[in-house]
Design a protein around this motif. Structure first.
Motif, PDB file in Angstrom:
ATOM      1  N   THR A  84      15.395 -24.175  15.523  1.00 51.62           N
ATOM      2  CA  THR A  84      15.911 -24.351  16.872  1.00 51.62           C
ATOM      3  C   THR A  84      16.722 -23.131  17.302  1.00 51.62           C
ATOM      4  N   PHE A  86      19.667 -22.575  19.804  1.00 49.53           N
ATOM      5  CA  PHE A  86      20.599 -23.445  20.509  1.00 49.53           C
ATOM      6  C   PHE A  86      21.091 -22.807  21.802  1.00 49.53           C
ATOM      7  N   ASP A  88      24.116 -22.719  22.924  1.00 44.63           N
ATOM      8  CA  ASP A  88      25.315 -21.888  22.703  1.00 44.63           C
ATOM      9  C   ASP A  88      25.123 -20.950  21.510  1.00 44.63           C
ATOM     10  N   ALA A  90      25.083 -20.955  18.514  1.00 44.16           N
ATOM     11  CA  ALA A  90      25.543 -21.512  17.242  1.00 44.16           C
ATOM     12  C   ALA A  90      25.396 -20.514  16.092  1.00 44.16           C
ATOM     13  N   LEU A  91      25.722 -19.259  16.345  1.00 42.36           N
ATOM     14  CA  LEU A  91      25.740 -18.272  15.254  1.00 42.36           C
ATOM     15  C   LEU A  91      26.952 -18.557  14.376  1.00 42.36           C
TER      16      LEU A  91
END
Lengths: 342, 284
Positions: A84, A86, A88, A90-91
């Motif tokens: 996925t 994301f 935002d 999501a790192l």
């Protein structure tokens, strides 16, 4: 890998409720291998919930999700061959770009040399060669977006899920990324399932579009089909401008750019549908002018005319004039009554 | 808002008075540690550090210090484990009774220490006593843990609320099982919050007296030793030295905890990010 054209993702009777709210209401869907498939809809229409169920973050109340013939509906996310991107990103903020991209390979115990090589390859694909040592906080929004993409495709998933990945970028960057995403998809050949509420994005990038509304899919088809022949009033309005008329007990819609304003004294083209009306309002938009025409038989249409020669002052003078509109038969779409009563 | 000069002066005076009000008594007791006389009299006439070695050699002080450190470490360890579990559960899952759990974890700091103490004493003596449980270091640890859990819980929860909610989803999505996600993603995110919470928990435990009185039995922690020794005038100078020591041991962890809690743990700072962001256009 499934043979070309065979369903790669098959969803049947998918339902998800949160308390009293039905987020996804019995969805059936098939996505082909290697397809760029977009789930389009307003917020709360169930598109993101559907994506999250494919990813495994939500477990459906009922229904089946098959990936390449295997039922994955109840598998945890880490056992599904999907990745996925994301909204935002999501790192992982405490890891470098390189570590972020290698993460999926690291937890699957791929040996270090191969990990490094594949991560560098993925970073090259998103044009971030040489950024491996940086931390996510040292990157711009567009660069983070690319890292998120590299982190997902490095695992060579069967399906890549993208949850409004361009939503946080400004318009120019977003348009650049649309082109780039599409070319990356062609390059890697992975099935993309893309969620967006932006109709232009959906029309530009997709092989096929599914339009979501109130937890259901109202129409699935190639962008041109969905745009030119919307099957419901909702789609007519959401994918483009709602130009809905009631004629002879039928509801129909015509796209604004298909309609021609007839100049005074000009004969309508033979066989075309003609109606008289009054130009209620005129908006000069630069390349085109938008006319709002109130028809004598009832209803209002938007008409889009290319500004071939007119200047804005001439165009604006048209306000209040009587006119006739014409369109070629077949340009209108009859909206089915069920969809139209929404 | 623009205040008049008078308002500003009054506000400054008020703030100054508040600080004075809090810290003057502490300064007095800290200075008494350097009082060479056995009797306390203000102002101090005979400045000396001669009580420091005496206090250091005192067996009662040494034993009490050992007990305090052990109790503090034990209570902190329990608080770290339970606080992490509770905050992770609360931040991650929506479940029935979630609000009640939050309230229940925080409640012990509001409860009067004497009530907590009495309750613990009754439980240990009457309920657990028949099973062979005796007052001692272990019961102090448990008693302290009841109010230490909440500081770890609060610190970790605040950190988890600030970190992106999809980090654990991203980790699972990339193939990490729950343990790997905790180890590689969630734990590094909460590491500094755990350290801050742990330091605060230790500081709380180190100077606690009320709950300790009810749970310690014959064992003396540093505050209990001080309280017991206060009534022996000849040892009062030693108590003052110990008091200075306890003040320092309490202040230092709180200072570091505050610095750590302010640090988001999110890599880099905005100062670093700003010049990097301008390089976006340089990307080919």
């Amino acid at each position: 890998m499934a043979p070309d054209g065979a369903p790669h993702i098959r969803i049947a009777g998918l339902t998800k409720t949160y308390g009293d709210v039905v987020a996804v209401d019995g969805i059936d869907l098939e996505v082909r291998a290697g397809e760029f498939f977009t789930m389009l809809g307003p917020s709360g229409s169930g598109k993101t919930t559907t994506l999250r169920m494919i990813a495994g973050f939500e477990i459906p109340d009922s229904g089946v999700i098959e990936l390449a013939g295997e039922d994955v509906s109840r598998l945890p996310p880490y056992d599904r061959p999907v990745n996925t991107v994301f909204q935002d990103y999501a790192l992982f903020p405490h890891m470098t770009v390189q570590q972020n991209v290698e993460y999926g390979l690291m937890v699957k115990k791929v040996r270090k040399g191969e990990r490094r090589e594949r991560a560098e390859q993925a970073l090259g694909m998103v044009q971030l060669t040489g950024y491996g040592a940086r931390k996510p906080a040292q990157l711009s929004g567009g660069q983070r977006q690319r890292v998120a993409l590299a982190r997902a495709i490095v695992n060579r998933p069967k399906v890549l899920l993208l949850d409004e990945p361009l939503g946080a970028l400004d318009l120019k960057l977003r348009q650049e990324m649309q082109i780039e995403l599409k070319s990356i998809q062609r390059e890697v050949g992975i099935t993309f399932v893309y969620v967006t509420h932006d109709q232009e994005e959906a029309l530009t990038m997709s092989d096929r579009v599914a339009v979501f509304n109130h937890g259901r899919i109202e129409q699935v088809g190639p962008p041109a089909d969905v745009y030119e022949h919307p099957q419901s009033e909702f789609i007519a309005g959401f994918v483009g401008v709602s130009n809905v008329l009631e004629r002879d007990g039928r509801r129909l819609t015509v796209r604004p750019e298909k309609i021609n304003l007839l100049e005074d004294g000009r004969e309508p083209q033979p066989g075309w549908h003609v109606e008289p009306g009054v130009i209620r309002d005129v908006q000069y938009v630069g390349p085109v002018t938008r006319y709002h025409v109130t028809l004598d038989r009832g209803g209002e249409l938007q008409v889009l005319a290319q500004n071939l020669e007119e200047g804005s002052s001439q165009v604006l003078e048209a306000k209040g004039r009587r006119t006739r509109v014409e369109w070629r038969p077949g340009q209108e779409s009859v909206i089915d009554e069920e969809g139209g009563t929404e | 808002m623009v205040e008049s000069r008078l308002t500003r002066a009054l506000l400054r005076l008020g703030a100054g008075f508040t600080l004075f009000f809090i810290y003057f008594p502490l300064i007095v007791i800290a200075l008494y540690a350097f009082n060479g006389n056995v009797t306390q009299r203000w102002p101090i006439e005979d400045w000396s550090t001669k009580w420091f070695p005496v206090a250091f050699e005192n067996q009662g002080v040494r034993d009490a210090l050992k007990h305090s450190v052990m109790a503090g470490l034990g209570a902190t360890a329990i608080a770290l484990v339970l606080g992490t579990l509770a905050s992770t559960a609360i931040s991650r899952y929506r479940f029935f009774g979630r609000e009640i759990v939050t309230f229940a974890v925080i409640l012990p700091i509001a409860l009067p220490g004497i009530v907590t103490g009495l309750a613990l004493q009754a439980t240990i003596k009457d309920v657990l006593g028949p099973f062979g449980v005796k007052f001692g270091l272990a019961t102090i640890v448990i008693g302290h843990a009841t109010f230490c859990v909440v500081v770890v819980y609060n610190n970790v929860l605040a950190r988890l609320r600030r970190t992106s909610g999809s980090l654990d989803e991203a980790s699972a999505d990339l193939g990490a099982d729950n343990w790997q996600t905790f180890r590689y993603v969630m734990f590094p995110q909460m590491r500094t919050a755990l350290l801050a919470g742990g330091l605060l928990a230790f500081a709380l435990s180190f100077d606690e007296i009320i709950v300790t009185i009810f749970t310690s039995g014959a064992i003396q922690t540093l505050p209990i030793w001080m309280y017991a020794t206060l009534f022996r005038p000849t040892e009062l100078p030693i108590v003052n030295v110990v008091a200075l020591f306890v003040i320092l041991v309490s202040i230092i962890p709180v200072y570091f905890a505050q610095k750590l809690a302010g640090d988001t743990g999110v890599a880099g700072s905005t100062a670093q990010a700003a010049p990097a962001a301008t390089q976006e256009d340089a990307t080919p």
